[in-house]
Design an enzyme around this catalytic site. Structure first.
Site, PDB file in Angstrom:
ATOM      1  N   LEU A   1       0.855  -1.213  -0.014  1.00  0.00           N
ATOM      2  CA  LEU A   1      -0.060  -0.050  -0.036  1.00  0.00           C
ATOM      3  C   LEU A   1       0.845   1.136  -0.034  1.00  0.00           C
ATOM      4  O   LEU A   1       0.533   2.309  -0.859  1.00  0.00           O
ATOM      5  CB  LEU A   1      -0.752   0.116   1.121  1.00  0.00           C
ATOM      6  CG  LEU A   1      -2.050  -0.948   1.224  1.00  0.00           C
ATOM      7  CD1 LEU A   1      -2.641  -1.109   2.700  1.00  0.00           C
ATOM      8  CD2 LEU A   1      -3.138  -0.688   0.247  1.00  0.00           C
ATOM      9  N   MET A   2       2.074   1.300   0.788  1.00  0.00           N
ATOM     10  CA  MET A   2       2.831   2.579   0.697  1.00  0.00           C
ATOM     11  C   MET A   2       3.486   2.690  -0.083  1.00  0.00           C
ATOM     12  O   MET A   2       3.945   3.737  -0.704  1.00  0.00           O
ATOM     13  CB  MET A   2       3.584   2.330   2.137  1.00  0.00           C
ATOM     14  CG  MET A   2       2.895   2.236   3.406  1.00  0.00           C
ATOM     15  SD  MET A   2       4.002   1.890   4.728  1.00  0.00           S
ATOM     16  CE  MET A   2       5.365   3.157   4.844  1.00  0.00           C
TER      17      MET A   2
ATOM     18  N   ASP B   1       2.569   8.793   2.882  1.00  0.00           N
ATOM     19  CA  ASP B   1       2.127   9.374   3.849  1.00  0.00           C
ATOM     20  C   ASP B   1       1.047   8.910   4.792  1.00  0.00           C
ATOM     21  O   ASP B   1       0.538   9.372   5.628  1.00  0.00           O
ATOM     22  CB  ASP B   1       2.185  10.749   3.741  1.00  0.00           C
ATOM     23  CG  ASP B   1       2.337  11.745   4.908  1.00  0.00           C
ATOM     24  OD1 ASP B   1       3.099  11.336   5.824  1.00  0.00           O
ATOM     25  OD2 ASP B   1       1.684  12.925   5.149  1.00  0.00           O
TER      26      ASP B   1
ATOM     27  N   ASP C   1       1.548  22.080   6.088  1.00  0.00           N
ATOM     28  CA  ASP C   1       2.500  20.648   5.857  1.00  0.00           C
ATOM     29  C   ASP C   1       2.150  20.052   7.098  1.00  0.00           C
ATOM     30  O   ASP C   1       2.795  18.740   7.154  1.00  0.00           O
ATOM     31  CB  ASP C   1       3.994  21.041   5.298  1.00  0.00           C
ATOM     32  CG  ASP C   1       4.550  19.536   5.044  1.00  0.00           C
ATOM     33  OD1 ASP C   1       3.681  18.631   4.758  1.00  0.00           O
ATOM     34  OD2 ASP C   1       5.880  19.585   5.040  1.00  0.00           O
TER      35      ASP C   1
ATOM     36  N   LYS D   1       6.176  21.353  -0.020  1.00  0.00           N
ATOM     37  CA  LYS D   1       7.517  20.691   0.281  1.00  0.00           C
ATOM     38  C   LYS D   1       8.211  20.771  -0.790  1.00  0.00           C
ATOM     39  O   LYS D   1       8.049  21.127  -2.088  1.00  0.00           O
ATOM     40  CB  LYS D   1       7.274  19.119   0.351  1.00  0.00           C
ATOM     41  CG  LYS D   1       6.418  18.690   1.594  1.00  0.00           C
ATOM     42  CD  LYS D   1       6.102  17.255   1.584  1.00  0.00           C
ATOM     43  CE  LYS D   1       5.361  16.554   2.743  1.00  0.00           C
ATOM     44  NZ  LYS D   1       6.111  16.628   3.949  1.00  0.00           N
TER      45      LYS D   1
ATOM     46  N   SER E   1       2.035  25.416   2.105  1.00  0.00           N
ATOM     47  CA  SER E   1       3.442  25.412   2.372  1.00  0.00           C
ATOM     48  C   SER E   1       4.012  23.958   1.777  1.00  0.00           C
ATOM     49  O   SER E   1       4.579  23.214   2.313  1.00  0.00           O
ATOM     50  CB  SER E   1       3.475  24.913   4.105  1.00  0.00           C
ATOM     51  OG  SER E   1       2.410  25.959   4.667  1.00  0.00           O
TER      52      SER E   1
ATOM     53  N   ARG F   1      -1.773  15.963  11.871  1.00  0.00           N
ATOM     54  CA  ARG F   1      -2.280  16.051  13.121  1.00  0.00           C
ATOM     55  C   ARG F   1      -3.597  16.370  13.036  1.00  0.00           C
ATOM     56  O   ARG F   1      -4.291  16.431  13.918  1.00  0.00           O
ATOM     57  CB  ARG F   1      -1.466  16.967  13.854  1.00  0.00           C
ATOM     58  CG  ARG F   1      -1.113  18.270  13.594  1.00  0.00           C
ATOM     59  CD  ARG F   1       0.045  19.027  14.016  1.00  0.00           C
ATOM     60  NE  ARG F   1       1.364  18.412  13.473  1.00  0.00           N
ATOM     61  CZ  ARG F   1       2.573  18.772  14.008  1.00  0.00           C
ATOM     62  NH1 ARG F   1       2.746  19.887  14.907  1.00  0.00           N
ATOM     63  NH2 ARG F   1       3.737  18.306  13.113  1.00  0.00           N
TER      64      ARG F   1
ATOM     65  N   LYS G   1      -2.963   7.840  10.298  1.00  0.00           N
ATOM     66  CA  LYS G   1      -2.925   8.718   9.421  1.00  0.00           C
ATOM     67  C   LYS G   1      -2.898   8.210   7.918  1.00  0.00           C
ATOM     68  O   LYS G   1      -1.982   7.512   7.626  1.00  0.00           O
ATOM     69  CB  LYS G   1      -1.687   9.687   9.776  1.00  0.00           C
ATOM     70  CG  LYS G   1      -1.376  10.823   8.809  1.00  0.00           C
ATOM     71  CD  LYS G   1      -0.180  11.460   8.932  1.00  0.00           C
ATOM     72  CE  LYS G   1       0.275  12.460   7.788  1.00  0.00           C
ATOM     73  NZ  LYS G   1       1.620  13.051   7.870  1.00  0.00           N
TER      74      LYS G   1
ATOM     75  N   ARG H   1       3.759   9.751  -1.279  1.00  0.00           N
ATOM     76  CA  ARG H   1       2.878   8.516  -1.526  1.00  0.00           C
ATOM     77  C   ARG H   1       2.803   7.793  -0.325  1.00  0.00           C
ATOM     78  O   ARG H   1       1.510   6.813  -0.310  1.00  0.00           O
ATOM     79  CB  ARG H   1       3.290   7.777  -2.626  1.00  0.00           C
ATOM     80  CG  ARG H   1       4.558   6.559  -2.519  1.00  0.00           C
ATOM     81  CD  ARG H   1       4.820   6.195  -3.999  1.00  0.00           C
ATOM     82  NE  ARG H   1       5.963   5.170  -3.805  1.00  0.00           N
ATOM     83  CZ  ARG H   1       7.246   5.360  -3.971  1.00  0.00           C
ATOM     84  NH1 ARG H   1       7.525   6.758  -3.954  1.00  0.00           N
ATOM     85  NH2 ARG H   1       8.189   4.493  -3.787  1.00  0.00           N
TER      86      ARG H   1
ATOM     87  N   ASP I   1       0.897  13.624   0.107  1.00  0.00           N
ATOM     88  CA  ASP I   1       1.245  14.865   0.923  1.00  0.00           C
ATOM     89  C   ASP I   1       2.212  15.865   0.141  1.00  0.00           C
ATOM     90  O   ASP I   1       3.368  15.483   0.184  1.00  0.00           O
ATOM     91  CB  ASP I   1       1.847  14.598   2.158  1.00  0.00           C
ATOM     92  CG  ASP I   1       2.028  15.848   3.149  1.00  0.00           C
ATOM     93  OD1 ASP I   1       1.543  16.788   2.702  1.00  0.00           O
ATOM     94  OD2 ASP I   1       2.540  15.826   4.214  1.00  0.00           O
TER      95      ASP I   1
END
Length: 485
Positions: free
Chosen positions: A167-168, A269, A328, A258, A256, A332, A246, A267, A251
């Protein structure tokens, strides 16, 4: 092919085989020991020798160095060194069989069949779904049948981590929020005691998850809130273990933005969601006798026209307002709402996992997952689980010192970054999350440092690591055996 283990002993000349190695040596009239003694110095830990034509059933035999016998738990390293040595050695041996294009391999249990199975199945895994030229698929199986149950358990543990790795590693256009949820749903379809709810954007809005939605609105991909109920306990009403992950499937950093260098790795994240969902798939396969709920807020963080702007104020599910000083620091915001929702379930414990901060990678690198927790009982269980799996955890501070740095916000109840910018970044992120937790047993696992494997874990190839899935599974297994209420 056949992979056999050999220990390094005090007398440098003699080979100290495992019981399977001794049995095979007798079968070939002592030729294995003889060949091993004349072909070079004694095998060191993790090193190998390949022999051809010793036996008709096994044209290729790889002997792997296991290090010292019965070395056990290392207080310095905080893991079971014997198990780690077995995982690493078996992985190297299986890969050599694969490189020689032999499609099946029998693996010596090496005194710990579960560790051997984990080494074989983790070591052979590679993401090559999208390549025309693929490596030969090798099927490892146990040599002999004495420890078959432990071997099968190891296979299930490793396949769980491999699911998280899959998946990651997959590109963000292949694993969007909805595709992530559907993939997990499909994996759980065969279990009658699992319910999967794929919650759409409208449901998220009714739950007043304003922090989560504020991140999602920057992308054209709609958000998903994935909710899994695994009812493995004797009583389906027993307090569940709640996992929260999460799930930012890409991301960019939002406004902001990266730096472009290395941004493709973002991919992964959603590593928190990948590991907790994979842990539940594994728990179901192992029939663990406890109830587990998995919660994964899934979205992309993109710099679209509707995206959060630095300085915007958003409202979380519990009514607290958050000043978004850095878009970014979005993970949270997702977790804040998901943690509030987790409190609906009278949880025995809430454990969240997230690739949350670059600061965590700076602090611990890839050696261990950082754990922030308000519960020593919970910490002890996680720590003991990690010694067994070799996928280590390390306790980090949740001091009031850090809380003050996120609650001192000019416009809102909280700021999404600490007021001293980078200082203690992993700790201020954890302090932020703590503002959304009232449960007495909660742990936050920051897995940013263990997201990627370069070459540090010898039984994982280079790429996304899927850590700490096995530690989460082992933790759940221990919790199911624990009488704590």
């Amino acid at each position: 092919g056949l992979v056999l283990g050999v220990y390094s002993g005090k007398d440098e000349d003699a080979a100290h085989f495992t019981s399977a190695g001794d049995a095979f040596d007798i079968l070939v009239s002592g030729k294995l020991r003889e060949h091993l003694s004349i072909c070079g110095p004694p095998l060191k830990k993790g090193k190998t020798r390949i022999f051809y034509g010793l036996h008709q059933d096994f044209p290729i035999v790889v002997v792997v160095g296991l290090g010292k016998k019965n070395i056990g738990i290392s207080d310095q390293e905080n893991w079971n060194e014997s198990k780690e040595n077995i995982r690493s050695a078996v992985a190297v041996g299986c890969r050599q069989i694969q490189d020689l294009e032999i499609s099946s391999v029998e693996v010596d249990a090496c005194g710990d069949a579960q560790a051997a199975a984990e080494g074989a199945v983790l070591g052979l895994h590679e993401y090559n779904e999208l390549k025309q030229k693929k490596k030969l698929v090798v099927t490892p199986q146990l040599h002999g049948s004495a420890e078959n149950e432990a071997w099968q358990k190891g296979v299930v543990y490793a396949e769980g981590q491999n699911l998280a790795r899959y998946l990651m590693e997959a590109p963000a256009n292949y694993i969007t929020p909805i595709k992530f949820a559907e993939h997990i749903e499909q994996k759980l379809r065969s279990f009658s005691n699992v319910q999967v709810h794929i919650r759409p954007e409208a449901w998220i809005a009714t739950q007043q998850m304003g922090a989560f939605l504020s991140v999602a609105k920057g992308s054209a991909e709609p958000p998903i809130f994935l909710e899994i109920h695994y009812l493995g306990g004797a009583n389906t009403n027993d307090s569940p273990l709640v996992f929260v992950g999460k799930g930012v499937t890409f991301d960019s950093g939002g406004i902001s933005l990266k730096p472009s260098s290395g941004m493709d790795a973002m991919r992964a994240d959603m590593g928190g969601a990948a590991t907790i969902c994979s842990a539940i798939v594994t728990a179901a396969a192992l029939k663990l006798p406890l109830n587990i709920i998995g919660l994964a807020p899934l979205c992309e963080n993109m710099p679209g026209g509707k995206a959060n702007k630095p300085g915007d104020v958003v409202r979380a599910k519990n009514g607290k307002t958050i000043q978004v000083d850095n878009t970014d620091a979005e993970g949270r915001l997702l977790l804040a709402d998901a943690l509030c929702y987790a409190h609906n379930f009278n949880a025995r414990a809430i454990v969240n996992a997230a690739t949350l901060t670059g600061a965590m990678d700076i602090a611990l690198g890839s050696a261990a997952t950082g754990v922030f927790t308000n519960s020593s009982w919970l910490w002890t269980h996680l720590y003991e689980a990690s010694i067994v799996t070799g996928d280590r955890v390390w306790r980090m501070p949740l001091f009031e010192h850090y809380t003050k740095q996120v609650t001192d916000s000019p416009l809102a109840d909280l700021s999404n970054i600490g007021k001293y910018s980078r200082a203690g970044g992993a700790c201020t992120a954890a302090a932020f999350l703590k503002e959304f937790v009232t449960a007495s047993h909660w742990a936050h696992l920051d897995i940013a440092g263990v997201m990627l494997n370069k070459d540090e874990v010898p039984y994982l190839r280079k790429g996304m690591a899927g850590r700490p899935t096995r530690t989460l599974v082992e933790f759940a297994a221990r919790l199911s055996n624990d009488s704590h209420n």
